[in-house]
Write an enzyme that holds these catalytic residues in place. Structure first.
Site, short mmCIF file in Angstrom:
data_model
loop_
_atom_site.label_atom_id
_atom_site.label_comp_id
_atom_site.label_asym_id
_atom_site.label_seq_id
_atom_site.Cartn_x
_atom_site.Cartn_y
_atom_site.Cartn_z
N ASP A 45 0.83 -1.19 0.00
CA ASP A 45 0.00 0.00 0.00
C ASP A 45 0.88 1.25 0.00
O ASP A 45 1.88 1.30 0.71
CB ASP A 45 -0.91 0.00 1.23
CG ASP A 45 -2.16 0.82 0.99
OD1 ASP A 45 -2.05 2.07 0.95
OD2 ASP A 45 -3.23 0.23 0.82
N THR A 79 -5.53 4.04 -1.41
CA THR A 79 -6.16 5.35 -1.19
C THR A 79 -5.12 6.47 -1.13
O THR A 79 -5.30 7.55 -1.70
CB THR A 79 -6.95 5.32 0.14
OG1 THR A 79 -7.82 4.18 0.09
CG2 THR A 79 -7.78 6.57 0.31
N GLU A 162 -9.67 3.14 -6.80
CA GLU A 162 -11.10 3.00 -6.47
C GLU A 162 -11.88 4.30 -6.66
O GLU A 162 -12.46 4.84 -5.72
CB GLU A 162 -11.25 2.47 -5.03
CG GLU A 162 -10.57 1.12 -4.87
CD GLU A 162 -10.61 0.55 -3.44
OE1 GLU A 162 -11.16 1.21 -2.54
OE2 GLU A 162 -10.08 -0.56 -3.25
N HIS A 206 -11.28 -4.57 -7.56
CA HIS A 206 -10.80 -4.95 -6.24
C HIS A 206 -11.84 -5.82 -5.54
O HIS A 206 -13.03 -5.63 -5.76
CB HIS A 206 -10.51 -3.71 -5.38
CG HIS A 206 -9.40 -2.86 -5.93
ND1 HIS A 206 -8.98 -1.70 -5.35
CD2 HIS A 206 -8.61 -3.03 -7.03
CE1 HIS A 206 -7.97 -1.18 -6.05
NE2 HIS A 206 -7.74 -1.96 -7.09
N GLU A 254 -6.41 -5.66 -6.62
CA GLU A 254 -6.11 -5.56 -5.19
C GLU A 254 -7.13 -6.45 -4.49
O GLU A 254 -8.32 -6.27 -4.67
CB GLU A 254 -6.28 -4.10 -4.71
CG GLU A 254 -5.91 -3.89 -3.25
CD GLU A 254 -6.40 -2.56 -2.71
OE1 GLU A 254 -6.00 -1.49 -3.20
OE2 GLU A 254 -7.21 -2.60 -1.76
N GLY A 260 -10.12 -3.27 5.80
CA GLY A 260 -9.86 -2.71 7.12
C GLY A 260 -8.52 -3.25 7.62
O GLY A 260 -8.35 -3.53 8.80
N GLY A 299 -0.30 -4.15 7.49
CA GLY A 299 -1.61 -4.53 7.99
C GLY A 299 -1.58 -5.96 8.52
O GLY A 299 -0.52 -6.54 8.77
N TYR A 301 -3.10 -8.48 6.88
CA TYR A 301 -3.32 -9.44 5.79
C TYR A 301 -2.09 -9.67 4.93
O TYR A 301 -2.18 -10.18 3.83
CB TYR A 301 -4.52 -9.05 4.94
CG TYR A 301 -4.69 -7.59 4.59
CD1 TYR A 301 -3.60 -6.75 4.40
CD2 TYR A 301 -5.97 -7.05 4.42
CE1 TYR A 301 -3.77 -5.42 4.08
CE2 TYR A 301 -6.15 -5.72 4.09
CZ TYR A 301 -5.05 -4.92 3.92
OH TYR A 301 -5.22 -3.61 3.60
#
Ligand SMILES: *[C@@H]1O[C@H](CO)[C@@H](O)[C@H](O)[C@H]1NC(C)=O
Ligand SMILES: *[C@@H]1O[C@H](CO)[C@@H](O)[C@H](O)[C@H]1NC(C)=O
Ligand SMILES: *[C@@H]1O[C@H](CO)[C@@H](O)[C@H](O)[C@H]1NC(C)=O
Ligand SMILES: *[C@@H]1O[C@H](CO)[C@@H](O)[C@H](O)[C@H]1NC(C)=O
Length: 455
Positions: A45, A79, A162, A206, A254, A260, A299, A301
């Site tokens: 990210d 983002t 996005e 995504h 993605e 989250g 994160g 994940y």
């Protein structure tokens, strides 16, 4: 009291002795789709650039872990990409939401990419706009020019992240965006002298199964939730077909278990493997060209944890890259011999990867999972006398599904401090039936399958 205990005991004995008998017939001798060696990609990210630690990313262990997955696309986006500005001068700093990437940081990132041998895709800021609403490409031009002067070879560029969830004054209309893609293509052609007339190379979407806060352990094992990916893929394919030139690739640009930043204690544990492996299987079946895992690092994940050591999904990804070849066979006909619902057994078949293994041509790899609590005894009826190579991934400690470590055929997998990755091509040679225990996943190579399509 005694009687009560006895009943429980009898019950658990019964449950354990139950197993689902399954007959698998590999029906097709035709490939329904083909994936490339770059089928699995990863993301980092853009957000992580705030904390880029060069010594961490360029440690020997990190580079070994990354190289083992090559060739592979790395997509840096998210983002934050739409709030990121490149600057050849000035310090690397962040102001409110905005992130400034200076040339030394860009050099470090590209140094890491060169060390790993990965193919770099970078997401450009789409929210830099002129007063009339059209994309202001000047900052992108600076970055592309600078990259060219340094000899950095980018495999691709994305514009924005996005756009369907842009809010307020950031909203950009689809027609404006498509003009902006053309503008980006023109810039790239100008600097890179590439031919071609299409504005984009691939259409991406995504996917997450949901928001981490809404997910419990059993949701990670729920076939209905796993199936939610199917309509999403079909929509992406439908729109791509409708609006893009023929043959345009569709990428899962993605994707991960839950958004989250993943679910702590699940997305980074053994249980995440069900969603990941099933996503790879379904995507290959349905003709998705590349699946970009959110994420390599960052994160909950990540394929790696925050210390840069592999989470279970790292090993699953590596094993997939080693064993699974490009040709995708039709989903197996699974004939059930018991009344237990077949949707709890999910299997996919490809030709075996002959590039990273010594399996002979004609071999096939069946991979998948048992989402029942009880063992599945799988009979490959066509290969009743054959040797079968089992690669079973299991939790390797007492935490079961929420284990942070994984074993392959009973051997705990770990990387040493200086980056030695264990050899994963250590199958357990078995014959029918292959036992996949309850709540487990793995791969079965059938070396003697002799499938014409796999030559
Ligand atoms: C929008 O404004 C920019 C900068 O002034 C200009 O270069 C561009 O041509 C304009 N685009 C349109 C569609 O008017
Ligand atoms: C992307 O598309 C352009 C134009 O069609 C083409 O020249 C280029 O080779 C493609 N790039 C990749 C990586 O496929
Ligand atoms: C394949 O076999 C060759 C020759 O025996 C060996 O050197 C090589 O390491 C093997 N490759 C793999 C991936 O096992
Ligand atoms: C995984 O095992 C290693 C030892 O190999 C241990 O240090 C680590 O804490 C374990 N991870 C988890 C999440 O349990």
């Amino acid at each position: 009291m005694r009687r009560f205990l006895l009943i429980i005991l009898v019950f658990s004995v019964c449950v354990q002795s139950l197993s689902t008998n399954v007959v698998v017939n590999i029906q097709s001798d035709g490939a329904i789709s083909e994936i490339s060696g770059q089928f699995i990609g990863v993301t980092i990210d853009t957000f992580e650039l705030r904390y880029w630690k060069d010594e961490f990313f360029r440690s020997k262990r990190m580079i070994m872990l990354a190289r083992a997955l090559s060739p592979m696309y790395i997509r840096m986006g998210g983002t934050t990409a739409d709030y990121t500005i490149f600057s050849t001068k000035g310090v690397y700093h962040t102001e409110r939401n905005n992130l400034k990437v200076n040339a030394p940081l860009w050099d470090k990132i590209n140094g890491f990419i060169q060390d790993t041998g990965w193919d770099f895709i970078y997401d450009l800021n789409s929210l830099l706009r002129f007063g009339n609403g059209s994309w202001d490409m000047n900052n992108a031009v600076q970055l592309i020019k600078y990259s060219q002067s340094k000899g950095y070879k980018l495999a691709g560029w994305e514009l924005g992240n996005e756009p369907n969830v842009y809010k307020g004054h950031d909203v950009v209309s689809p027609s404006q965006l498509s003009e902006d893609y053309v503008k980006l293509r023109n810039i790239l052609q100008h600097f890179l002298k590439g031919p071609g007339s299409n504005a984009i190379n691939a259409s991406t979407f995504h996917h997450y199964y949901g928001y981490e806060g809404n997910f419990n352990l059993l949701d990670f094992l729920n076939p209905k939730i796993l199936d939610n990916l199917i309509p999403e893929i079909n929509i992406a394919k439908k729109y791509t077909k409708e609006y893009c030139p023929e043959g345009m690739q569709v990428w899962l640009g993605e994707t991960s278990s839950v958004w989250g930043e993943g679910k702590p204690g699940y997305s980074d544990r053994y249980v995440a493997g069900f969603m990941w492996l099933d996503k790879l299987g379904l995507s290959a079946q349905l003709g998705i060209d590349t699946v970009m895992r959110q994420d390599f690092y960052g994160g909950q994940y990540g394929l790696l944890n925050s210390d840069g050591f592999p989470n279970p999904d790292y090993w699953l990804t590596l094993l997939y890259k080693l064993l699974v070849g490009s040709k995708v066979l039709n989903k197996n006909m699974i004939e059930m011999k018991t009344k237990i619902t077949p949707e709890h057994l999910r299997f996919y078949t490809h030709c075996t990867n002959n590039k990273r293994t010594n399996y002979t041509k004609g071999s096939i790899t069946v991979y998948g999972m048992n989402l029942n609590a009880v063992d599945a005894a799988i009979y490959f009826d066509q290969y009743i006398e054959s040797e079968l190579h089992l690669y079973l991934l299991e939790p390797s400690d007492n935490y079961g599904l929420t284990s942070g470590n994984v074993s392959l055929n009973g051997k705990h997998l770990e990387i040493t401090e200086n980056g030695n990755i264990p050899n994963l091509l250590t199958p357990k040679v078995v014959r029918n039936p292959v036992i996949i225990p309850g709540f487990r996943f793995g791969f079965v190579v059938i070396p003697s399958a002799n499938k014409n399509i796999c030559y």
